[in-house]
Design a protein around this motif. Sequence first.
Motif, PDB file in Angstrom:
ATOM      1  N   UNK A   1      32.842  30.499  43.447  1.00  0.00           N
ATOM      2  CA  UNK A   1      32.983  31.714  44.255  1.00  0.00           C
ATOM      3  C   UNK A   1      34.168  31.604  45.205  1.00  0.00           C
ATOM      4  N   UNK A   2      34.361  30.396  45.753  1.00  0.00           N
ATOM      5  CA  UNK A   2      35.499  30.213  46.662  1.00  0.00           C
ATOM      6  C   UNK A   2      36.803  30.378  45.898  1.00  0.00           C
ATOM      7  N   UNK A   3      36.875  29.833  44.679  1.00  0.00           N
ATOM      8  CA  UNK A   3      38.091  29.951  43.862  1.00  0.00           C
ATOM      9  C   UNK A   3      38.387  31.415  43.551  1.00  0.00           C
ATOM     10  N   UNK A   4      37.352  32.159  43.182  1.00  0.00           N
ATOM     11  CA  UNK A   4      37.538  33.588  42.902  1.00  0.00           C
ATOM     12  C   UNK A   4      38.074  34.297  44.147  1.00  0.00           C
ATOM     13  N   UNK A   5      37.486  33.990  45.290  1.00  0.00           N
ATOM     14  CA  UNK A   5      37.922  34.605  46.541  1.00  0.00           C
ATOM     15  C   UNK A   5      39.362  34.276  46.885  1.00  0.00           C
ATOM     16  N   UNK A   6      39.775  33.043  46.598  1.00  0.00           N
ATOM     17  CA  UNK A   6      41.155  32.651  46.873  1.00  0.00           C
ATOM     18  C   UNK A   6      42.140  33.435  46.009  1.00  0.00           C
ATOM     19  N   UNK A   7      41.823  33.588  44.731  1.00  0.00           N
ATOM     20  CA  UNK A   7      42.716  34.334  43.846  1.00  0.00           C
ATOM     21  C   UNK A   7      42.792  35.798  44.291  1.00  0.00           C
ATOM     22  N   UNK A   8      41.664  36.370  44.674  1.00  0.00           N
ATOM     23  CA  UNK A   8      41.660  37.754  45.160  1.00  0.00           C
ATOM     24  C   UNK A   8      42.514  37.870  46.422  1.00  0.00           C
ATOM     25  N   UNK A   9      42.331  36.938  47.358  1.00  0.00           N
ATOM     26  CA  UNK A   9      43.071  36.963  48.621  1.00  0.00           C
ATOM     27  C   UNK A   9      44.575  36.867  48.397  1.00  0.00           C
ATOM     28  N   UNK A  10      44.987  35.996  47.491  1.00  0.00           N
ATOM     29  CA  UNK A  10      46.407  35.725  47.310  1.00  0.00           C
ATOM     30  C   UNK A  10      47.105  36.689  46.365  1.00  0.00           C
ATOM     31  N   UNK A  11      46.364  37.370  45.516  1.00  0.00           N
ATOM     32  CA  UNK A  11      47.011  38.265  44.540  1.00  0.00           C
ATOM     33  C   UNK A  11      46.607  39.724  44.698  1.00  0.00           C
ATOM     34  N   UNK A  12      45.594  39.967  45.544  1.00  0.00           N
ATOM     35  CA  UNK A  12      45.103  41.332  45.746  1.00  0.00           C
ATOM     36  C   UNK A  12      44.618  41.957  44.440  1.00  0.00           C
ATOM     37  N   UNK A  13      44.045  41.139  43.581  1.00  0.00           N
ATOM     38  CA  UNK A  13      43.506  41.645  42.321  1.00  0.00           C
ATOM     39  C   UNK A  13      42.014  41.931  42.474  1.00  0.00           C
ATOM     40  N   UNK A  14      41.403  42.437  41.432  1.00  0.00           N
ATOM     41  CA  UNK A  14      39.966  42.705  41.455  1.00  0.00           C
ATOM     42  C   UNK A  14      39.201  41.414  41.156  1.00  0.00           C
ATOM     43  N   UNK A  15      37.910  41.454  41.397  1.00  0.00           N
ATOM     44  CA  UNK A  15      37.079  40.282  41.115  1.00  0.00           C
ATOM     45  C   UNK A  15      37.123  39.937  39.620  1.00  0.00           C
ATOM     46  N   UNK A  16      37.040  40.938  38.762  1.00  0.00           N
ATOM     47  CA  UNK A  16      37.058  40.692  37.319  1.00  0.00           C
ATOM     48  C   UNK A  16      38.395  40.108  36.883  1.00  0.00           C
ATOM     49  N   UNK A  17      39.471  40.611  37.474  1.00  0.00           N
ATOM     50  CA  UNK A  17      40.784  40.057  37.152  1.00  0.00           C
ATOM     51  C   UNK A  17      40.890  38.596  37.600  1.00  0.00           C
ATOM     52  N   UNK A  18      40.344  38.301  38.776  1.00  0.00           N
ATOM     53  CA  UNK A  18      40.376  36.930  39.291  1.00  0.00           C
ATOM     54  C   UNK A  18      39.622  35.981  38.368  1.00  0.00           C
ATOM     55  N   UNK A  19      38.456  36.413  37.902  1.00  0.00           N
ATOM     56  CA  UNK A  19      37.680  35.581  36.994  1.00  0.00           C
ATOM     57  C   UNK A  19      38.434  35.340  35.691  1.00  0.00           C
ATOM     58  N   UNK A  20      39.073  36.379  35.178  1.00  0.00           N
ATOM     59  CA  UNK A  20      39.832  36.251  33.930  1.00  0.00           C
ATOM     60  C   UNK A  20      41.026  35.316  34.118  1.00  0.00           C
ATOM     61  N   UNK A  21      41.703  35.433  35.257  1.00  0.00           N
ATOM     62  CA  UNK A  21      42.847  34.564  35.531  1.00  0.00           C
ATOM     63  C   UNK A  21      42.418  33.095  35.616  1.00  0.00           C
ATOM     64  N   UNK A  22      41.299  32.854  36.264  1.00  0.00           N
ATOM     65  CA  UNK A  22      40.799  31.483  36.387  1.00  0.00           C
ATOM     66  C   UNK A  22      40.351  30.935  35.035  1.00  0.00           C
ATOM     67  N   UNK A  23      39.715  31.773  34.242  1.00  0.00           N
ATOM     68  CA  UNK A  23      39.303  31.336  32.906  1.00  0.00           C
ATOM     69  C   UNK A  23      40.513  30.944  32.065  1.00  0.00           C
ATOM     70  N   UNK A  24      41.583  31.739  32.172  1.00  0.00           N
ATOM     71  CA  UNK A  24      42.791  31.456  31.393  1.00  0.00           C
ATOM     72  C   UNK A  24      43.554  30.252  31.933  1.00  0.00           C
TER      73      UNK A  24
END
Length: 311
Positions: free
Chosen positions: A245-268
């Motif tokens: 959850x913290x990783x997802x939040x960090x990606x959202x904070x730094x890229x201003x993307x959606x939660x689903x986008x953050x999860x997809x970026x982390x998966x990739x």
Amino acid sequence: MTERELPDNANLAGLTTEARNPRSQDLDALSTLEFVRLLNSEDAGVANAVADAAEDIAQTIDIIAERMRRGGRLVYSGAGTSGRLGVLDASECPPTFNAEPGRVVGLIAGGEYALTNAVEGAEDSPEQGRADLEAIGFGPDDALVGIAASGRTPYVIGALDHAREIGAAAIAFTCNAGSEMTRHADLSITTVVGPEVLTGSTRMKAGTATKMVLNMLSTGAMVRLGKTYGNLMVDLQAKNVKLVERAIGLVITLTDCTREQAKALLDASNGEVKTAVLVQLAGVSPGEARERLAAVNGQLGKALAGSDAAP
């Protein structure tokens, strides 16, 4: 061990950490609330003792970071509470900073058993302090922080002597001014916290000061090594629900993307926050993102520089 067999530096007289605290002489007569307030009042001075050692702490951080940049390790050596706190700090570096296993090591007199049990006499052998370093292949690129509230623990002194002999960095950390350990180190950190509320119980104020300083040493070195972006923990290992959850939040904070986008970026990106952020902001593949990060020693800010993508 008889009194005649004690080493020359075994006498505790004159150590501030062993002195009787005049403010707690009636400790057993205090009400519980008075007891709590007294301990809190004494603890309030620990931060000032650490602040007095700020320059030496900063110098130590720079030494550790420089050693780690060339592939060396940070190794803590201590006995009892000091050893346990070193092991604790070392064990928290891999999940917090994605530090490679073994880059930060905690050694305690008496070995793993001593983490949860008292091992009488383990701290009295300087030879064992040396042997424990040799057992992990301690080398000249490494940095040793020897920890002892008293500043006279033979196990730690033996480790410091070995570190100096092979050309490694040898730093002494103690809570008594002018201690024996300082004569066996290249640099010393001294946090004079004064007499403990419970006479000689250095797991209290001295232990608190130790935890504070070790937090500074490991965190400061990791910041210098590019393990953070601003004050964000961008190199964490997302190995449990909270950290995911913290990783997802960090990606959202730094890229201003959606939660689903953050999860997809982390998966990739195999769960790598810095890689995911660079993929999104620089428009590169995960492989190219990793190459960019490797070229700048993992520092996300530098990898983003010049791409007009930095948040």
